[in-house]
Design an enzyme around this catalytic site. Sequence first.
Site, PDB file in Angstrom:
ATOM      1  N   ASP A 138      -1.751  -1.134  -3.724  1.00  0.00           N
ATOM      2  CA  ASP A 138      -2.070  -0.254  -4.987  1.00  0.00           C
ATOM      3  C   ASP A 138      -0.781  -0.428  -6.050  1.00  0.00           C
ATOM      4  O   ASP A 138       0.123  -1.121  -5.741  1.00  0.00           O
ATOM      5  CB  ASP A 138      -2.559   1.017  -4.840  1.00  0.00           C
ATOM      6  CG  ASP A 138      -1.205   1.658  -3.725  1.00  0.00           C
ATOM      7  OD1 ASP A 138      -0.107   1.568  -3.776  1.00  0.00           O
ATOM      8  OD2 ASP A 138      -1.808   2.180  -2.616  1.00  0.00           O
ATOM      9  N   GLU A 159      -6.516 -21.511 -15.671  1.00  0.00           N
ATOM     10  CA  GLU A 159      -6.754 -22.189 -14.605  1.00  0.00           C
ATOM     11  C   GLU A 159      -7.654 -23.322 -14.725  1.00  0.00           C
ATOM     12  O   GLU A 159      -8.942 -22.983 -15.032  1.00  0.00           O
ATOM     13  CB  GLU A 159      -7.414 -21.087 -13.487  1.00  0.00           C
ATOM     14  CG  GLU A 159      -7.612 -22.058 -12.011  1.00  0.00           C
ATOM     15  CD  GLU A 159      -8.849 -21.581 -11.226  1.00  0.00           C
ATOM     16  OE1 GLU A 159      -8.705 -21.544 -10.081  1.00  0.00           O
ATOM     17  OE2 GLU A 159      -9.752 -20.545 -11.804  1.00  0.00           O
ATOM     18  N   ASP A 163      -9.183 -17.275 -15.446  1.00  0.00           N
ATOM     19  CA  ASP A 163      -9.820 -17.740 -14.406  1.00  0.00           C
ATOM     20  C   ASP A 163     -11.074 -18.628 -14.671  1.00  0.00           C
ATOM     21  O   ASP A 163     -11.673 -18.624 -15.854  1.00  0.00           O
ATOM     22  CB  ASP A 163     -10.517 -16.821 -13.417  1.00  0.00           C
ATOM     23  CG  ASP A 163     -11.138 -16.949 -12.322  1.00  0.00           C
ATOM     24  OD1 ASP A 163     -10.573 -17.477 -11.549  1.00  0.00           O
ATOM     25  OD2 ASP A 163     -12.356 -16.849 -12.284  1.00  0.00           O
ATOM     26  N   ASP A 190      -0.212   4.531  -0.145  1.00  0.00           N
ATOM     27  CA  ASP A 190      -0.526   5.727   0.585  1.00  0.00           C
ATOM     28  C   ASP A 190      -1.260   5.643   1.709  1.00  0.00           C
ATOM     29  O   ASP A 190      -2.314   6.568   2.064  1.00  0.00           O
ATOM     30  CB  ASP A 190      -1.802   6.291  -0.861  1.00  0.00           C
ATOM     31  CG  ASP A 190      -2.960   5.441  -0.985  1.00  0.00           C
ATOM     32  OD1 ASP A 190      -3.017   4.271  -0.421  1.00  0.00           O
ATOM     33  OD2 ASP A 190      -3.876   5.949  -1.972  1.00  0.00           O
ATOM     34  N   ASP A 246       0.733  -1.358   0.053  1.00  0.00           N
ATOM     35  CA  ASP A 246      -0.076  -0.044   0.092  1.00  0.00           C
ATOM     36  C   ASP A 246       0.828   1.135   0.167  1.00  0.00           C
ATOM     37  O   ASP A 246       1.738   1.324   1.066  1.00  0.00           O
ATOM     38  CB  ASP A 246      -0.849  -0.015   1.221  1.00  0.00           C
ATOM     39  CG  ASP A 246      -1.644   1.120   1.358  1.00  0.00           C
ATOM     40  OD1 ASP A 246      -1.976   1.977   0.301  1.00  0.00           O
ATOM     41  OD2 ASP A 246      -2.306   1.532   2.466  1.00  0.00           O
ATOM     42  N   HIS A 302     -15.309 -23.781 -16.540  1.00  0.00           N
ATOM     43  CA  HIS A 302     -16.630 -23.510 -16.253  1.00  0.00           C
ATOM     44  C   HIS A 302     -17.317 -22.831 -17.448  1.00  0.00           C
ATOM     45  O   HIS A 302     -18.422 -22.535 -17.379  1.00  0.00           O
ATOM     46  CB  HIS A 302     -16.651 -22.791 -15.061  1.00  0.00           C
ATOM     47  CG  HIS A 302     -16.232 -23.555 -13.771  1.00  0.00           C
ATOM     48  ND1 HIS A 302     -17.186 -24.695 -13.319  1.00  0.00           N
ATOM     49  CD2 HIS A 302     -15.289 -23.388 -12.886  1.00  0.00           C
ATOM     50  CE1 HIS A 302     -16.403 -25.325 -12.223  1.00  0.00           C
ATOM     51  NE2 HIS A 302     -15.291 -24.541 -12.263  1.00  0.00           N
ATOM     52  N   ASN A 352     -15.500 -16.393 -17.408  1.00  0.00           N
ATOM     53  CA  ASN A 352     -16.626 -17.214 -17.500  1.00  0.00           C
ATOM     54  C   ASN A 352     -17.850 -16.379 -17.001  1.00  0.00           C
ATOM     55  O   ASN A 352     -18.900 -16.791 -17.108  1.00  0.00           O
ATOM     56  CB  ASN A 352     -16.437 -18.521 -16.372  1.00  0.00           C
ATOM     57  CG  ASN A 352     -17.748 -19.319 -15.863  1.00  0.00           C
ATOM     58  OD1 ASN A 352     -17.910 -19.881 -16.905  1.00  0.00           O
ATOM     59  ND2 ASN A 352     -17.960 -19.220 -14.825  1.00  0.00           N
ATOM     60  N   ASP A 382     -22.802 -15.952 -15.071  1.00  0.00           N
ATOM     61  CA  ASP A 382     -22.075 -16.538 -16.050  1.00  0.00           C
ATOM     62  C   ASP A 382     -22.277 -15.590 -17.476  1.00  0.00           C
ATOM     63  O   ASP A 382     -23.470 -15.298 -17.665  1.00  0.00           O
ATOM     64  CB  ASP A 382     -22.539 -17.952 -16.197  1.00  0.00           C
ATOM     65  CG  ASP A 382     -21.562 -18.636 -15.304  1.00  0.00           C
ATOM     66  OD1 ASP A 382     -21.379 -18.475 -14.108  1.00  0.00           O
ATOM     67  OD2 ASP A 382     -21.114 -19.762 -15.628  1.00  0.00           O
TER      68      ASP A 382
HETATM   69 CA    CA Z   1      -3.529   2.402  -1.299  1.00  0.00          CA
HETATM   70 CA    CA Z   2     -20.166 -20.882 -17.485  1.00  0.00          CA
END
Ligand code: CA
Ligand code: CA
Length: 665
Positions: A63, A403, A361, A57, A55, A365, A135, A325
């Site tokens: 960030d 994945e 990701d 800030d 971080d 699926h 997905n 989805d």
């Molecule tokens: Ca921050």
């Molecule tokens: Ca799907």
Amino acid sequence: MKRIVYALMLTVLVVVSCGKEPQEGKDAKWERPSYATGQKPGKISYQLLIYSFADSDGDGIGDFNGIKSKLDYLDALGVSAIWLSPAHPADSYHGYDVQDYSRINPKYGTEEDFKALIDAAHSKEIKVYMDYVLNHTGKGNVWFAEAKKGPSSDKFSWFNISADPATDIALGKFPSITGYYQNEWHSVTVGEVGYQGRLHFKVDFSGAIKTLTVTTSTDAAQTPNTDSSVQMFLWLGEPGKAVRMYRSATDIYEITLDVDSPWGVLVRTSDTSWDGGTKWGAPKGANVLNFGTPLPLSTTDAQDILFGTPAEMSFQGAFGGWMPDLNYGKVADAAAAGPFNALAETADKWIGMGVDGFRLDAVKHIYSAERGPENPAFLKLWYDRCNSTFRKTHSTDLYMVGEVWMSASEVAPYYEGLPACFEFDFWERLKWVLNQRTGCYFANDLMGYRQKYAAVRPGAIAATKLTNHDETRAATILNKDLAKLKQAAAFLMTAEGEPYIYQGEELGYWGKDSDDGGRDELVRTPIVWDRAFSAATRDLDGHFDMTLVTDEISVAAQEADKESLLRVYYEWTHARNICPALAGGKMSSHPKYNNNNSTDKTVAAWYMTASDGSKALVLHNVGASAATLSLPDDKLSDEVVSLGDVKVSGSSVELGANSSAVFVQ
Ligand code: CA
Ligand code: CA
């Protein structure tokens, strides 16, 4: 192994003979490794959670500037790529429910900050991979908001939305879904009486039945007509807004407008009089527009003409009621699907900004049949589409890793679509090896997986890893046994593939995931940089294991401690980078210490051979006691790196408990 490589590396002093004379405590002379141009061939990636890494800030949320300030740390780990958690605006802290793929989450900084991070990372030869969620989106997604307007919206079909999912699935209306599972469907109110967007209106007063036809439009919006001889108006949006139409033919009036009406529309033949038949609406019971279909107008009932009627429907969200989805239609037509192209355009934008690759990701699926041909075929379309953009500005192919959370043989078909997939079986096997103290099968198992991938795609990249943000931490699985944790790192850095280190793994973080009775936040812990506890914790909503905040576990403390896990990571990532056989080598069996060896079952041994022919012998003893190996046909004089107790004597080597070594051949 070339000695000259060592000479080039002397901006760094890494102690490679660790463990022979164990020393506790501080090491004032030690310096972080750093790498010059071309010195990180080991293809080591680091999985980083933007919200909890660093971080800049002080608002408690990690960030881009925070990451940028820690690039030296990542460089010291020998990392040549970072995989960032989703960077887009999202409903949840973790980012996997994206609101808008074309924008950057303002909590993490601006687009300029993101670009500055990419540029700074590139200056240290660290590539930047974005996490892309194909997905599903989030319930707060901009496309889902459009889709909820109802079937008249062009985004409606981008999701699987139905009043009767079981019937619609049986009718084949949702090509990506193979069966009806009630818990995947979640209620949603669809349809509004109003409308926001660009519409073309056509009033036809030429016949006995006067009609209004409304269509969606991409033509330029018009300003209202100012010719007072034309007495035909639309009444819509805020009260008092009469819009004069244009006469396009006798008794035909048209106009294209940007509409923002919360209630509907009426047609008026006067903008001053409400009576005398100047108000034209819909007949009773037929007051909902279908875009493109003429609606008969009535001046006797003159009901408000509505753009839709709200209805209770269901949407499919395989991951729950907050993640709808996406629907790409039949896979054969997916490249022409609206969401496919809209997503690809956002990917183009980030590629244009300098992003080097994507982690995808939940790809098994996208089409519900996880083991069917659809997902690999879809991923090929997606990869080719993104790569065609990338190749316009690069001479190499785009990196993309999927994945696919399944066994290695189930992952293999996915290489039809993608150059790289995560190898979940790597950790499944390794945790068994370490906890069962049985190493002899490991190399053979891994080579078997690689053969399956290569049968689908020569050059397939196995993205090896211990755990990720969805799994119970390696340290918990290994009972916080430091010797085993160190050896897990040594296995990861000596195996064929391209390894990922998951944020905090190098520090020995522990934590149980929600599947094991813990919480997801507890395996997504912020990096504790120093004793002042500068950590990005806010987004974890207080679910943070404070026992991790100790003097011993911070980056600063572990860097100062010769015996720390972090120092082992520095040593073994360095070994992978300086030893070509480790960096890009292929595994092969040792003739003696292999899966058929029934007397030295604690030993995992293999060779790594690079394309230039250079070769290394990798030895791990996962046993609780020492193993003495007789290796008359191997060269033991040129040690690259070792862990634990390693004693070479003539043609034999004694490996202590949880000890490892690599020798150049
Ligand atoms: Ca921050
Ligand atoms: Ca799907």
